[in-house]
Design a protein around this motif. Structure first.
Motif, mmCIF file in Angstrom:
data_model
loop_
_atom_site.group_PDB
_atom_site.id
_atom_site.type_symbol
_atom_site.label_atom_id
_atom_site.label_comp_id
_atom_site.label_asym_id
_atom_site.label_seq_id
_atom_site.Cartn_x
_atom_site.Cartn_y
_atom_site.Cartn_z
ATOM 1 N N UNK A 187 0.826 -1.211 0.000
ATOM 2 C CA UNK A 187 0.000 0.000 0.000
ATOM 3 C C UNK A 187 0.861 1.261 0.000
ATOM 4 N N UNK A 188 1.974 1.203 0.743
ATOM 5 C CA UNK A 188 2.924 2.316 0.767
ATOM 6 C C UNK A 188 2.357 3.608 1.326
ATOM 7 N N UNK A 189 3.177 4.645 1.297
ATOM 8 C CA UNK A 189 2.791 5.985 1.731
ATOM 9 C C UNK A 189 2.241 5.998 3.160
ATOM 10 N N UNK A 190 2.981 5.380 4.069
ATOM 11 C CA UNK A 190 2.579 5.303 5.465
ATOM 12 C C UNK A 190 3.174 6.451 6.288
ATOM 13 N N UNK A 191 2.459 6.805 7.353
ATOM 14 C CA UNK A 191 3.066 7.715 8.325
ATOM 15 C C UNK A 191 4.233 6.969 8.982
ATOM 16 N N UNK A 192 5.126 7.715 9.622
ATOM 17 C CA UNK A 192 6.387 7.145 10.100
ATOM 18 C C UNK A 192 6.199 5.975 11.051
ATOM 19 N N UNK A 193 5.361 6.123 12.079
ATOM 20 C CA UNK A 193 5.212 5.042 13.058
ATOM 21 C C UNK A 193 4.733 3.755 12.396
ATOM 22 N N UNK A 194 3.759 3.865 11.497
ATOM 23 C CA UNK A 194 3.252 2.667 10.815
ATOM 24 C C UNK A 194 4.342 2.033 9.957
ATOM 25 N N UNK A 195 5.107 2.859 9.293
ATOM 26 C CA UNK A 195 6.208 2.373 8.455
ATOM 27 C C UNK A 195 7.201 1.566 9.288
ATOM 28 N N UNK A 196 7.531 2.069 10.470
ATOM 29 C CA UNK A 196 8.493 1.397 11.344
ATOM 30 C C UNK A 196 7.936 0.085 11.890
ATOM 31 N N UNK A 197 6.645 0.072 12.240
ATOM 32 C CA UNK A 197 6.034 -1.153 12.766
ATOM 33 C C UNK A 197 5.974 -2.217 11.678
ATOM 34 N N UNK A 198 5.585 -1.836 10.477
ATOM 35 C CA UNK A 198 5.535 -2.806 9.367
ATOM 36 C C UNK A 198 6.932 -3.362 9.104
ATOM 37 N N UNK A 199 7.930 -2.512 9.161
ATOM 38 C CA UNK A 199 9.319 -2.939 8.944
ATOM 39 C C UNK A 199 9.780 -3.925 10.021
ATOM 40 N N UNK A 200 9.478 -3.608 11.271
ATOM 41 C CA UNK A 200 10.030 -4.387 12.389
ATOM 42 C C UNK A 200 9.155 -5.553 12.847
ATOM 43 N N UNK A 201 7.848 -5.470 12.540
ATOM 44 C CA UNK A 201 6.929 -6.496 13.058
ATOM 45 C C UNK A 201 6.397 -7.431 11.988
ATOM 46 N N UNK A 202 6.247 -6.933 10.769
ATOM 47 C CA UNK A 202 5.570 -7.710 9.738
ATOM 48 C C UNK A 202 6.495 -8.245 8.644
ATOM 49 N N UNK A 203 7.716 -7.717 8.570
ATOM 50 C CA UNK A 203 8.616 -8.190 7.500
ATOM 51 C C UNK A 203 9.518 -9.320 7.994
#
Length: 203
Positions: A187-203
């Motif tokens: 989906x992309x274009x995330x606010x910073x906190x969401x971007x970091x959570x997706x990076x650290x929790x979902x990838x």
């Protein structure tokens, strides 16, 4: 009342991060030893005027940030023009939340945190307390790389719900999207906190 006159829960940064020994950037899981050390300090919260805290980096404002899941899907919402803070317009988010206030009926900080998080879910997406299943605190989110991030810390909750009960009364300012977890990044274009959570929790 102006949002800047709102009385909010904050914690002294020096105590929160133990003189920076426990400082971090990104998502910090509850399995990390620093999580327990940091959350212990939340008992020493203070109540301050929001406007006075916006540029005071000696304090961290406590913010609830709840990931809403239904089976194998995660709720993503998009702030449209005219809704909420202008800096978030057009950005996707996986966290429903906001600043925390003191709740005098609750004696300890844990209960105050959950009550604040539940209130935001009710206000933003219509969920009542009885709709919240497996409601838990799963970690913390922090980003000291920008001015806004330096004065906030997110308490990251996760909850499972029936997606049919999720709605918004602000369809002109809030767009709701259900996404499979493995497709969140696309989906992309995330606010910073969401971007970091997706990076650290979902990838």
């Amino acid at each position: 009342m102006s949002k800047f006159d709102e009385m909010i829960l904050v914690v002294n940064r020096k105590d929160l991060f133990n003189d920076e020994a426990h400082a971090f950037n990104g998502f910090l899981s509850q399995s990390d030893a620093r999580f327990n050390e940091i959350t212990k300090t939340l008992d020493d919260y203070e109540i301050k005027r929001r406007g006075d805290m916006e540029e005071d980096e000696s304090y961290k404002q406590l913010v609830s940030y709840t990931i809403v899941e239904s089976d194998h899907e995660t709720l993503v919402y998009k702030r449209l023009t005219g809704g909420g803070e202008s800096r978030l317009h057009g950005l996707h988010s996986i966290g429903v939340g906001g600043h925390m206030n003191d709740i005098e009926s609750e004696e300890n900080i844990k209960e105050k945190m959950f009550e604040n998080a539940a209130r935001e879910l009710q206000e933003e997406i219509g969920l009542e307390k009885e709709d919240l299943n497996a409601f838990e605190l799963i970690g913390l989110i922090n980003d000291d790389t920008n001015e806004v991030g330096r004065v906030h810390i997110g308490l990251v909750f996760k909850v499972n719900v029936d997606k049919e009960k999720v709605f918004t009364n602000e369809e002109d300012t809030l767009q709701l999207i259900w996404s499979k977890r493995e497709e969140l990044k696309e989906l992309g274009n995330y606010e910073t906190w969401s971007e970091l959570i997706i990076r650290d929790l979902y990838e």
